[in-house]
Structures are given as C-alpha cells and as structure tokens.
Scaffold this motif. Structure first.
Motif, PDB file in Angstrom:
ATOM      1  N   ALA A  29      57.713 -25.601 -41.604  1.00 48.19           N
ATOM      2  CA  ALA A  29      55.890 -25.579 -40.792  1.00 48.19           C
ATOM      3  C   ALA A  29      54.687 -25.574 -41.946  1.00 48.19           C
ATOM      4  CB  ALA A  29      56.614 -24.748 -40.000  1.00 48.19           C
ATOM      5  N   TYR A  30      53.968 -25.409 -41.191  1.00 43.31           N
ATOM      6  CA  TYR A  30      52.605 -25.427 -41.341  1.00 43.31           C
ATOM      7  C   TYR A  30      51.304 -24.903 -40.472  1.00 43.31           C
ATOM      8  CZ  TYR A  30      53.981 -29.150 -44.810  1.00 43.31           C
ATOM      9  OH  TYR A  30      55.046 -29.589 -46.217  1.00 43.31           O
ATOM     10  N   VAL A  31      50.721 -23.436 -41.235  1.00 47.23           N
ATOM     11  CA  VAL A  31      49.973 -23.176 -40.668  1.00 47.23           C
ATOM     12  C   VAL A  31      48.638 -23.002 -41.170  1.00 47.23           C
ATOM     13  CG1 VAL A  31      49.425 -20.671 -39.918  1.00 47.23           C
ATOM     14  CG2 VAL A  31      51.829 -21.234 -40.300  1.00 47.23           C
ATOM     15  N   GLY A  64      53.661 -33.247 -52.240  1.00 49.88           N
ATOM     16  CA  GLY A  64      54.030 -34.419 -52.232  1.00 49.88           C
ATOM     17  C   GLY A  64      54.885 -34.908 -50.789  1.00 49.88           C
ATOM     18  N   ALA A  65      55.440 -35.603 -50.591  1.00 54.98           N
ATOM     19  CA  ALA A  65      56.176 -35.990 -49.357  1.00 54.98           C
ATOM     20  C   ALA A  65      56.705 -34.994 -48.182  1.00 54.98           C
ATOM     21  CB  ALA A  65      57.046 -37.040 -49.577  1.00 54.98           C
ATOM     22  N   ILE A  66      56.472 -35.297 -47.083  1.00 56.82           N
ATOM     23  CA  ILE A  66      56.807 -34.557 -46.087  1.00 56.82           C
ATOM     24  C   ILE A  66      58.180 -35.200 -45.672  1.00 56.82           C
ATOM     25  CG2 ILE A  66      57.303 -32.486 -43.866  1.00 56.82           C
ATOM     26  CD1 ILE A  66      53.328 -32.345 -45.250  1.00 56.82           C
ATOM     27  N   LYS A  67      59.085 -34.793 -45.326  1.00 59.75           N
ATOM     28  CA  LYS A  67      60.098 -36.241 -44.923  1.00 59.75           C
ATOM     29  C   LYS A  67      61.119 -34.317 -43.555  1.00 59.75           C
ATOM     30  CE  LYS A  67      61.029 -37.981 -49.352  1.00 59.75           C
ATOM     31  NZ  LYS A  67      61.577 -38.277 -50.318  1.00 59.75           N
ATOM     32  N   ILE A 104      54.546 -31.827 -33.295  1.00 57.09           N
ATOM     33  CA  ILE A 104      55.425 -32.079 -33.821  1.00 57.09           C
ATOM     34  C   ILE A 104      55.452 -33.128 -34.724  1.00 57.09           C
ATOM     35  CG2 ILE A 104      58.017 -31.933 -34.092  1.00 57.09           C
ATOM     36  CD1 ILE A 104      57.585 -29.779 -33.534  1.00 57.09           C
ATOM     37  N   CYS A 105      55.822 -33.355 -35.746  1.00 51.63           N
ATOM     38  CA  CYS A 105      55.481 -34.568 -36.473  1.00 51.63           C
ATOM     39  C   CYS A 105      57.039 -35.112 -37.498  1.00 51.63           C
ATOM     40  CB  CYS A 105      54.461 -34.899 -37.463  1.00 51.63           C
ATOM     41  SG  CYS A 105      52.639 -34.145 -37.193  1.00 51.63           S
ATOM     42  N   ARG A 106      56.715 -35.924 -37.976  1.00 49.06           N
ATOM     43  CA  ARG A 106      58.130 -36.954 -38.137  1.00 49.06           C
ATOM     44  C   ARG A 106      57.802 -37.365 -39.659  1.00 49.06           C
ATOM     45  NH1 ARG A 106      58.835 -42.162 -34.564  1.00 49.06           N
ATOM     46  NH2 ARG A 106      56.737 -41.840 -33.850  1.00 49.06           N
ATOM     47  N   SER A 107      56.939 -37.032 -39.870  1.00 51.23           N
ATOM     48  CA  SER A 107      56.785 -37.781 -41.812  1.00 51.23           C
ATOM     49  C   SER A 107      55.226 -37.192 -42.029  1.00 51.23           C
ATOM     50  CB  SER A 107      56.987 -39.090 -42.497  1.00 51.23           C
ATOM     51  OG  SER A 107      55.996 -39.647 -41.564  1.00 51.23           O
ATOM     52  N   ALA A 141      50.215 -36.504 -41.896  1.00 46.50           N
ATOM     53  CA  ALA A 141      51.502 -36.525 -41.355  1.00 46.50           C
ATOM     54  C   ALA A 141      50.824 -37.460 -40.002  1.00 46.50           C
ATOM     55  CB  ALA A 141      51.822 -35.167 -40.539  1.00 46.50           C
ATOM     56  N   SER A 142      52.124 -38.107 -39.574  1.00 48.78           N
ATOM     57  CA  SER A 142      52.269 -39.538 -38.479  1.00 48.78           C
ATOM     58  C   SER A 142      53.354 -39.066 -37.670  1.00 48.78           C
ATOM     59  CB  SER A 142      52.120 -40.812 -39.002  1.00 48.78           C
ATOM     60  OG  SER A 142      53.233 -40.901 -39.929  1.00 48.78           O
TER      61      SER A 142
END
Length: 98
Positions: free
Chosen positions: A29-31, A58-61, A77-80, A91-92
């Motif tokens: 999670a990110y705040v 870097g990449a968030i998977k 909520i995000c996927r990547s 994010a997308s």
C-alpha cells in the motif's frame, strides 16, 4: 499508521476478493498526500510513502492499494505501477473502491 494501513488493506481486499484474509494484511500500500485518478484508470500520487512491503523505488507488481488521509473517497486499487517515493508514484489498471 502502519496498523491502520494493514487493517484497511485487509478490509478492502476482503471486499473485492483480490486476496484471502490470511495474506491480505501484507498487501502493498501507498499513502499519498495527493491522489489523482484519471477516467482511463491511470493514477498519479505525490508525496507518498510505502507500507506493507511496497517498493520505495522501481516497478510495482501485483495489486496494491493507494489512499490519501487528506482526500475523501480516495481508496484505490491498482494492478501495476512505478514508485519513486517520496516524490511520486504512477499506476495503471486502477479503480476506486470508495
């Protein structure tokens, strides 16, 4: 703050079925101070910090949560994505839960 994020993550992922309650507490999670979600599902968050194993750079998977304690109805909520905390995350595949 970390306990709040873990509790929020558990509740959110139990609602949408993206993770079982047994492992939802460790959902990344990110705040962020500011979260902007576009209609096409892309997200831009600024002044962010990571929680629950989310990468700082870097990449968030995989699925992850993004929210702002300063903006109402901003639990997403995000996927990547891509992290460069504390400056920003992008994010997308994102959708708002509430």
């Amino acid at each position: 703050m970390k306990i709040t994020v873990a509790t929020l993550s558990l509740a959110l992922f139990a609602l949408v079925g993206l993770a079982s309650p047994a492992n939802a507490a460790s959902t990344p999670a990110y705040v962020c101070m500011v979260v902007n979600l576009a209609e096409d599902g892309t997200l831009d968050g600024t002044y962010c910090h990571e929680n629950d194993g989310a990468p700082a750079r870097g990449a968030i998977k995989g699925p992850f949560a993004v929210w702002s304690p300063f903006q109402l109805t901003r639990v997403i909520i995000c996927r990547s994505g891509q992290a460069d905390t504390p400056s920003r995350i992008t994010a997308s595949g994102c959708h708002r839960l509430f």
